[in-house]
Every structure is written in structure tokens, then in C-alpha cells.
Design a protein around this motif. Structure first.
Motif, short mmCIF file in Angstrom:
data_model
loop_
_atom_site.label_atom_id
_atom_site.label_comp_id
_atom_site.label_asym_id
_atom_site.label_seq_id
_atom_site.Cartn_x
_atom_site.Cartn_y
_atom_site.Cartn_z
N ILE A 1 -1.37 -21.07 6.13
CA ILE A 1 -2.21 -20.25 5.27
C ILE A 1 -1.45 -19.93 3.99
CG2 ILE A 1 -3.32 -17.99 4.99
CD1 ILE A 1 -4.80 -19.77 6.92
N ASP A 2 -2.05 -20.26 2.85
CA ASP A 2 -1.53 -19.83 1.55
C ASP A 2 -2.32 -18.59 1.14
OD1 ASP A 2 0.41 -21.74 1.21
OD2 ASP A 2 -0.89 -23.12 0.11
N GLY A 3 -1.62 -17.48 0.92
CA GLY A 3 -2.30 -16.23 0.64
C GLY A 3 -1.91 -15.61 -0.69
N THR A 4 -2.79 -14.75 -1.17
CA THR A 4 -2.57 -14.05 -2.43
C THR A 4 -3.01 -12.60 -2.29
OG1 THR A 4 -3.01 -16.06 -3.70
CG2 THR A 4 -3.09 -13.97 -4.89
N VAL A 5 -2.19 -11.70 -2.78
CA VAL A 5 -2.55 -10.29 -2.92
C VAL A 5 -2.53 -9.97 -4.40
CG1 VAL A 5 -1.89 -7.91 -2.44
CG2 VAL A 5 -1.56 -9.67 -0.69
N LEU A 6 -3.69 -9.53 -4.93
CA LEU A 6 -3.81 -9.25 -6.35
C LEU A 6 -4.34 -7.83 -6.53
CD1 LEU A 6 -3.66 -10.30 -9.28
CD2 LEU A 6 -6.02 -11.10 -9.02
N LEU A 7 -3.52 -6.98 -7.14
CA LEU A 7 -3.89 -5.59 -7.33
C LEU A 7 -4.60 -5.39 -8.68
CD1 LEU A 7 -0.63 -3.90 -6.00
CD2 LEU A 7 -2.60 -4.77 -4.72
N ALA A 8 -5.35 -4.33 -8.76
CA ALA A 8 -6.10 -4.03 -9.98
C ALA A 8 -5.33 -3.05 -10.86
CB ALA A 8 -7.47 -3.44 -9.62
N PRO A 9 -5.54 -3.08 -12.18
CA PRO A 9 -4.82 -2.19 -13.08
C PRO A 9 -5.44 -0.80 -13.14
CG PRO A 9 -6.25 -3.61 -14.35
CD PRO A 9 -6.39 -4.04 -12.92
N THR A 10 -5.71 -0.24 -11.97
CA THR A 10 -6.32 1.09 -11.89
C THR A 10 -5.27 2.12 -11.52
OG1 THR A 10 -6.88 0.64 -9.58
CG2 THR A 10 -8.56 0.16 -11.22
N HIS A 11 -5.63 3.36 -11.71
CA HIS A 11 -4.75 4.46 -11.27
C HIS A 11 -5.59 5.45 -10.49
CE1 HIS A 11 -1.24 7.03 -11.26
NE2 HIS A 11 -2.04 8.05 -11.55
N PRO A 12 -5.38 5.57 -9.18
CA PRO A 12 -4.33 4.90 -8.41
C PRO A 12 -4.60 3.40 -8.24
CG PRO A 12 -5.79 6.07 -6.95
CD PRO A 12 -6.21 6.45 -8.34
N VAL A 13 -3.58 2.68 -7.82
CA VAL A 13 -3.67 1.24 -7.66
C VAL A 13 -4.64 0.89 -6.54
CG1 VAL A 13 -2.38 -0.86 -7.11
CG2 VAL A 13 -1.33 0.93 -8.50
N THR A 14 -5.49 -0.12 -6.80
CA THR A 14 -6.43 -0.62 -5.80
C THR A 14 -6.29 -2.13 -5.71
OG1 THR A 14 -8.14 -0.67 -7.51
CG2 THR A 14 -8.10 1.26 -6.04
#
Length: 516
Positions: free
Chosen positions: A490-503
Motif C-alpha cells: 500500500i502506498d499511502g498519503t496523509v495531507l493536512l489542510a491549512p486550517t487552524h486548528p489543523v484538519t
């Protein structure tokens, strides 16, 4: 109501993590290479020396010095040949060489330092600071006025002026003023393409002089050379001790001919600096110390963030083939001219900054590897004998011998926390572990029900997976992971959003079957 309460709870968690985040950032140190780099370079000395010795003999170079900067110091330096052919004084780390166009890096950083002080803007027209340019006739009616940024990146529309520009080193300031007042001939309209021009950096030297109300060399010496301890280096070569100077020669008709020593003049900002290897190493160590960005005290003569800007090239990329033996087989790099540097993204070295120097009587080359905290350089005393090939070949040798290692990138607390949740989502087969912690797009891109279906189908294909592998950060807000499985991975990715707090904005699990 429940979503708002969960979000509030998550905000409290982030407030708790704030000191941890600050501490993690503070721990990010400069990319000081492992101790074995400095020790290892010495162990490779015979091989490095052989690379330079062969190149020196093939190119009829009387004298040369080269070095490796690692861990903030000159880890290796070696001189070969002689400073002059009359007295046969051997070259060493204190011998003085003209570095020709490698001077441009000092000019560019001086311009940036004046920008930091609010004394100029890079997007100002150059004629604001050099009044002789105000009457120029441009090649077309719609040509933009040349800006300081254009001059820094060699996009002013000037023709390549090697070797004419090199012989202007001795031009007086009065004659340079007359040259500028008469106007210049353009090869094209400004900002159409990159074309290397010494004239542009000579004009930048005049900008520095006019803004500071002092000679160009005075600002460079006070702002860069003196604070860095480069006490042997400078522009007034005739004032330097002759027994320390490498005399310049050209190879002609099967023999050496001494080149006239060019005094400090109006074109000094494009190529007039003279340095020792010991001094030049201090300059390179200072530049390398700007990587990576971090929170500790900024003690340099120019801010670290400003130094890193030298690697920003304009949008005129070209394909770059490495100098030296690996050039034919190595992956081609993407080249753009930065601010006094040729900036190349290399398949093996990552971000690299290099520049050559060619001058009547001298040749030079420098290679910075910021991701490794290492630099290599070489200086010679033969006309246009740029030692780019042995510099790059030596860097490849260090890489092949395992002496160049990138520092491990830190995983931010936010990314680490969401990676834990990514494992939980996989284990539970649904996105419940992410409740209240996703960005507004997450459910719109794939519903909860489709996540359950997709995870189940992917697990059937992959079989049992080992999820213990760490996440590999691509920054503080994104990372990738690879989990080996029974029937592939499995090739996986975690991508966070530029929100505050982080989502979380995206989570991906891509099944890759085993190769037959």
C-alpha cells in the motif's frame, strides 16, 4: 452541535501540543553532516587528489587549490603546483586567487542585504539608482524598463559578454559612467530569456555604490568579508602581498604566458574578488548554515532567510547535464539562474547551487549541496581553466562512498497524530477515528459509506499488511508511507489542510500488486 464540541476538544489538544511543536521546531539544527564526513574526506584524499591531478595535467594548469567544506569548517584542503613559475612557490590554503565570476554571489547577496535594510526594492527600475540609464533606447517600444531583479537573474536583454566583460575589470568609474550615459546595444527586449551578461552585475555594483554613497568594494568588505573573518581577501589585488598571490597565466603556443594583473576597477562587482581557500571556506560555511529554516538565533551578517533566496531562479529553465564523468549517464537536472548562482535540481544531490569563474589568468568552480551541508570548490591560475569537472566528480565520489547523507526530516506532531489515525482507519475499516478532525472537503470527496466499501475492497486485494513503517514527511503538513502486504503493498498519503486548528484534507491508500 456535536461537531462543534469535537472541534473545540481538538483545539484544546492542539493548544496542549503547542509547546511540543515549538520544541520540535527549535530542535531542527543546521544540516551538520555526520562526523564521518570530515573524517571520511581525509580517507578519500588519495582518490580526490588523483581526480584533480589528472585534470590539472590535462589542462596545463600551473597551480590549483581545492577544498571540501563540511560541518561548518574546511574539512579538506589541498594545493597542487605553484603560485608562480619564476620562484616556484607552492600553492597552499593561504594562496590568493582571483575567483572571477564567483564574485557575483557576493554582489547578489549585498543587493539582498540592502533590500532587507529598506534601501532598495528588487522590482525597482535600475535607472532609479543609476541615472545614466534613464535616457536609454530600448529595442522595442513595449520593452519593460530593466529592474534590479532582471540584472540579478541575467534577463536584462544584454548579450553574453565573455570575454569583453572580463577585460573591463580595469575600467575606471569615470569611463563606466560615460559608457552607461552613451547607452548600450541590446540583443533582445528585457525579460524574454536568460542570457549571462557581466555588464548587468557591473551595473549592480554601481547600484550598491550609489545607494551606500561609498565604493562597491567598501560595502562588500564591511558587510560580508570582515564579519566572516575573510581577512586575507579583497578587491585591491595590487595591495595584497605578492608572495601570497597566485600569478595568472595563459597556455599559448605550447607554453605559459603571464597575464597582466588587472587592478580593481568599475567591473569589480562581476568578477574582481581575490580570496584564499581558507577564507573562501568561511563564506561557504556561512551560506550552508542557512539551511534548514529554524528558530535559533540568526547571527550571520545577512539573515538566513535572505541567504536562502539566492536559490530562487526565474522562469527560464533549461536542461543541465552534470560536469565531469557522470554527466553522460546521470539523470538530467533542471537549471535556472538564481541570484549569483546556477541553481540545479539534481536527481541524486537534490538542490544544488554552482557557479564557475573564468578570468584572464584564472579559473574557478564552486558547488553547494545545501541538503547535505557540504560544499566543494577549486581555484586555478590559468586563463579560463574552470575546474568544474573535478569538483563534480569529487562530489559524486563522496556520494558513492556513502559520506553524503541527508539529515532526517522531522515529523511534526500534527502529522504524527494524523498518521496514527490513518492506521486506525485502516484497522477499523471506516473513517470513524477521524470524526470532527477533517476538513470540509473530506466528506464531499468520498462519503463515509464509500470509504467503508473502498477499504474493504482494498484489504481483500492486499491481504495482511504490516503498518509499522514510519511516515516520510514532505513537510510539516504532508507525508507518505508504504506498507508491505501479502499480495503487494500500500502506498499511502496523509495531507493536512491549512486550517487552524489543523484538519485532514486527504487520506489515500493505493494498492500496488506484486510484480509477477
Amino acid at each position: 452541535m456535536r461537531e462543534r464540541s469535537v472541534l473545540a476538544a481538538f483545539s484544546g489538544v492542539l493548544l496542549t501540543l503547542a509547546p511540543v511543536v515549538a520544541e520540535a521546531r527549535a530542535r531542527v539544527a543546521p544540516p551538520a553532516p555526520p562526523a564521518q564526513v570530515s573524517v571520511g574526506v581525509a580517507s578519500l584524499a588519495p582518490e580526490i587528489d588523483a581526480i584533480f591531478a589528472k585534470w590539472m595535467a590535462d589542462n596545463h594548469v600551473p597551480g590549483m587549490v581545492y577544498g571540501v567544506v563540511a560541518g561548518g569548517r574546511l574539512a579538506y584542503v589541498h594545493g597542487m603546483g605553484v603560485q608562480d613559475l619564476d620562484r616556484r612557490r607552492p600553492v597552499d590554503g593561504a594562496s590568493l586567487f582571483r575567483i572571477a565570476s564567483m564574485t557575483k554571489a557576493f554582489t547578489a547577496l549585498s543587493i539582498l542585504s540592502l533590500r532587507d535594510k529598506g534601501l532598495l526594492s528588487l522590482d525597482d527600475p535600475a535607472e532609479k539608482y543609476v541615472p545614466e540609464m534613464r535616457g536609454w533606447t530600448y529595442p522595442t517600444a513595449d520593452s519593460p524598463k530593466i529592474t534590479l531583479r532582471d540584472l540579478l537573474h541575467h534577463v536584462a536583454g544584454f548579450v553574453t559578454d565573455d570575454p569583453w566583460g572580463d577585460r573591463q575589470e580595469v575600467l575606471s568609474q569615470e569611463d563606466f559612467t560615460r559608457l552607461l550615459a552613451q547607452g548600450v546595444s541590446f540583443t533582445r527586449a528585457p525579460e524574454m530569456r536568460h542570457e549571462y551578461a557581466n555588464l548587468g552585475y557591473a551595473i549592480l555594483g554601481r547600484v550598491i555604490a550609489n545607494v551606500t554613497h561609498a565604493p562597491y568594494r567598501t560595502y562588500v568588505e564591511k558587510t560580508l568579508l570582515s564579519p566572516l573573518g575573510m581577512t586575507s581577501s579583497g578587491f585591491d589585488v595590487l595591495a595584497h602581498p605578492r608572495d601570497r598571490r597566485a600569478i595568472g597565466y595563459r597556455w599559448e603556443n605550447g607554453g605559459y604566458v603571464e597575464e597582466p594583473t588587472m587592478a580593481d576597477g568599475a567591473f569589480n562587482s562581476m568578477g574582481g574578488l581575490e580570496v584564499s581557500a581558507e577564507d573562501y571556506a568561511r563564506w561557504l560555511a556561512f551560506l550552508l548554515s542557512a539551511w534548514p529554516p529554524r528558530d535559533d538565533a540568526d547571527k550571520g551578517p545577512v539573515r538566513r532567510g535572505t541567504v536562502r533566496q539566492i536559490a530562487q531562479g526565474l522562469n527560464f529553465q533549461s536542461v543541465f547535464r552534470r560536469f565531469g564523468a557522470s554527466g553522460a549517464s546521470a539523470c538530467p537536472g533542471a537549471l535556472a539562474y538564481g541570484m549569483g548562482w546556477r541553481v540545479v535540481q539534481d536527481c541524486d544531490f537534490g538542490l544544488t547551487l554552482n557557479h564557475g569563474g573564468g578570468f584572464p589568468g584564472y579559473g574557478s568552480h564552486v558547488l553547494l549541496l545545501p541538503e547535505f551541508g557540504v560544499a566543494l570548490f577549486a581555484l586555478t591560475n590559468r586563463t579560463y581553466s574552470g575546474p568544474s569537472a573535478p569538483v563534480w566528480d569529487s562530489a559524486v565520489l563522496l556520494l558513492q562512498k556513502g559520506l553524503l547523507k541527508r539529515p532526517e526530516a522531522p515529523v511534526s506532531p500534527e502529522l504524527a497524530g494524523f498518521y496514527v489515525s490513518a492506521r486506525d482507519v485502516w484497522a477499523e475499516g471506516n473513517v470513524g477515528p477521524l470524526a470532527g478532525r477533517v476538513a470540509m472537503n473530506f466528506a464531499m470527496d468520498r462519503s463515509d459509506g464509500n470509504w467503508v466499501r473502498y477499504l474493504a475492497e482494498t484489504k481483500v486485494k492486499a491481504g495482511l499488511c504490516d503498518t509499522s513503517a514510519p511516515i516520510v514527511p514532505g513537510g510539516a503538513m504532508a507525508g507518505t508511507f508504504t506498507w508491505p502486504c501479502t499480495h503487494g503493498h500500500i502506498d499511502g498519503t496523509v495531507l493536512l489542510a491549512p486550517t487552524h486548528p489543523v484538519t485532514l484534507q486527504a487520506l489515500r491508500y493505493v494498492y500496488v500488486p506484486s510484480q509477477p
